[in-house]
Write an enzyme that holds these catalytic residues in place. Structure first.
Site, mmCIF file in Angstrom:
data_model
loop_
_atom_site.group_PDB
_atom_site.id
_atom_site.type_symbol
_atom_site.label_atom_id
_atom_site.label_comp_id
_atom_site.label_asym_id
_atom_site.label_seq_id
_atom_site.Cartn_x
_atom_site.Cartn_y
_atom_site.Cartn_z
ATOM 1 N N GLU A 91 16.954 -16.878 11.672
ATOM 2 C CA GLU A 91 15.638 -16.454 10.700
ATOM 3 C C GLU A 91 15.356 -15.013 11.015
ATOM 4 O O GLU A 91 15.231 -14.778 12.378
ATOM 5 C CB GLU A 91 14.664 -17.762 11.046
ATOM 6 C CG GLU A 91 13.509 -17.862 9.813
ATOM 7 C CD GLU A 91 12.953 -16.731 9.426
ATOM 8 O OE1 GLU A 91 12.196 -16.100 10.475
ATOM 9 O OE2 GLU A 91 12.859 -16.319 8.198
ATOM 10 N N CYS A 145 24.463 -12.824 8.333
ATOM 11 C CA CYS A 145 23.580 -13.422 7.705
ATOM 12 C C CYS A 145 22.186 -12.730 8.140
ATOM 13 O O CYS A 145 21.710 -11.442 7.816
ATOM 14 C CB CYS A 145 23.334 -14.939 7.724
ATOM 15 S SG CYS A 145 22.334 -15.613 6.721
ATOM 16 N N ARG A 155 20.816 -19.525 2.720
ATOM 17 C CA ARG A 155 19.798 -18.650 2.361
ATOM 18 C C ARG A 155 20.222 -17.187 2.382
ATOM 19 O O ARG A 155 19.532 -16.245 3.091
ATOM 20 C CB ARG A 155 18.464 -18.904 3.139
ATOM 21 C CG ARG A 155 17.827 -20.246 2.943
ATOM 22 C CD ARG A 155 16.937 -20.378 3.879
ATOM 23 N NE ARG A 155 15.647 -19.473 3.892
ATOM 24 C CZ ARG A 155 14.878 -19.447 4.966
ATOM 25 N NH1 ARG A 155 14.755 -20.059 6.100
ATOM 26 N NH2 ARG A 155 13.870 -18.506 4.734
ATOM 27 N N HIS A 203 28.406 -16.923 7.143
ATOM 28 C CA HIS A 203 28.315 -17.476 8.475
ATOM 29 C C HIS A 203 29.922 -17.671 8.832
ATOM 30 O O HIS A 203 30.360 -18.837 8.559
ATOM 31 C CB HIS A 203 27.619 -18.555 8.746
ATOM 32 C CG HIS A 203 26.222 -18.193 8.366
ATOM 33 N ND1 HIS A 203 25.341 -18.485 9.560
ATOM 34 C CD2 HIS A 203 25.259 -18.307 7.343
ATOM 35 C CE1 HIS A 203 24.079 -18.209 9.228
ATOM 36 N NE2 HIS A 203 24.013 -18.214 7.834
ATOM 37 N N GLU A 249 31.009 -18.230 11.764
ATOM 38 C CA GLU A 249 31.040 -19.078 12.837
ATOM 39 C C GLU A 249 30.793 -20.370 12.367
ATOM 40 O O GLU A 249 30.971 -21.317 13.223
ATOM 41 C CB GLU A 249 29.562 -18.479 13.816
ATOM 42 C CG GLU A 249 28.415 -18.940 13.315
ATOM 43 C CD GLU A 249 27.849 -18.014 12.247
ATOM 44 O OE1 GLU A 249 26.642 -18.003 11.957
ATOM 45 O OE2 GLU A 249 28.688 -17.077 11.808
#
Length: 224
Positions: A68, A100, A161, A203, A205
């Site tokens: 975030e 991200c 997102r 992502h 990962e």
């Protein structure tokens, strides 16, 4: 190209830090450790979680994970780590990879800007957050990255997102690595490189046992 640390025995080594303020830092750490267990990169490499300026000072490379971006920025400011991060990412001898939220944190400009997100401003791109929608619109897509990672096709790229790069502000310095359509129409940039800085809107990962992206990162940016 990049500085190395020296061990007590005189062997050169490099340290990859993973920013551990918030987000998917454990997943990045696990992927990196698996790469080191399965491959020989020609030099000694250590993985370090980064929470303090002292941790960061030991690193040659830094991964800023997904999570975030607002929380990450606020925690960095509150703990006093932000100035050290700013200095690190603007150092051309250091390597940085943002995924991200890490992409948002590194960017110079946000399309849907939040006053709470104080970015590091190192990557000259215009970023739009949540480009594919909110959490419910998250998805995993098989992507072909073989144009810049040999043999890396059918890679399960997860977008949560996810931000996208709407505009490259310095096309001479910043190179687009991968593009994809949003909502089946507008083509946007999902991965770029600016010399020692790599960003991905997805992502890698979270690709379970697929470590090809992390392996390429180590070979291309850290061990060469």
């Amino acid at each position: 190209m990049h500085k190395t640390h020296s061990t007590m025995s005189g062997k050169s080594m490099k340290v990859i830090g993973v920013l551990a303020l918030q987000g998917a830092f454990l997943e990045h750490t696990n992927h990196l450790k698996r790469c080191l267990a399965e491959n020989d990169y020609g030099i000694k490499i250590e993985i370090k979680t980064v929470k303090t300026p002292e941790d960061l000072a030991q690193c040659d490379a830094l991964i800023i994970p997904g999570g975030e971006s607002t929380s990450m920025s606020l925690i960095a400011q509150r703990t006093g780590l932000y100035p050290c991060l700013y200095e690190f990412v603007h150092n051309p001898e250091k390597v940085v990879w943002g995924t991200c939220a890490g992409l948002i944190f590194l960017s110079a400009q946000l399309e849907n800007e939040s006053a709470l997100v104080k970015t590091l401003g190192v990557l000259k791109v215009d970023v739009r957050r949540n480009a594919f929608g909110r959490q419910a619109q998250s998805f995993t897509q098989k992507c072909d990255f073989s144009n810049f990672i040999p043999g890396c096709d059918n890679f399960p790229a997860t977008f949560i997102r996810a931000p996208v790069i709407e505009r490259i502000l310095d096309p001479i310095a910043v190179k687009s690595l991968y593009e994809l359509p949003v909502n089946g129409k507008d083509v946007v940039v999902a991965a770029t490189q600016n010399h020692n800085i790599l960003v991905t809107s997805f992502h890698p990962e979270l690709a379970d046992s697929d470590t090809r992206f992390h392996d390429w990162f180590i070979r291309q940016f850290v061990s060469n």
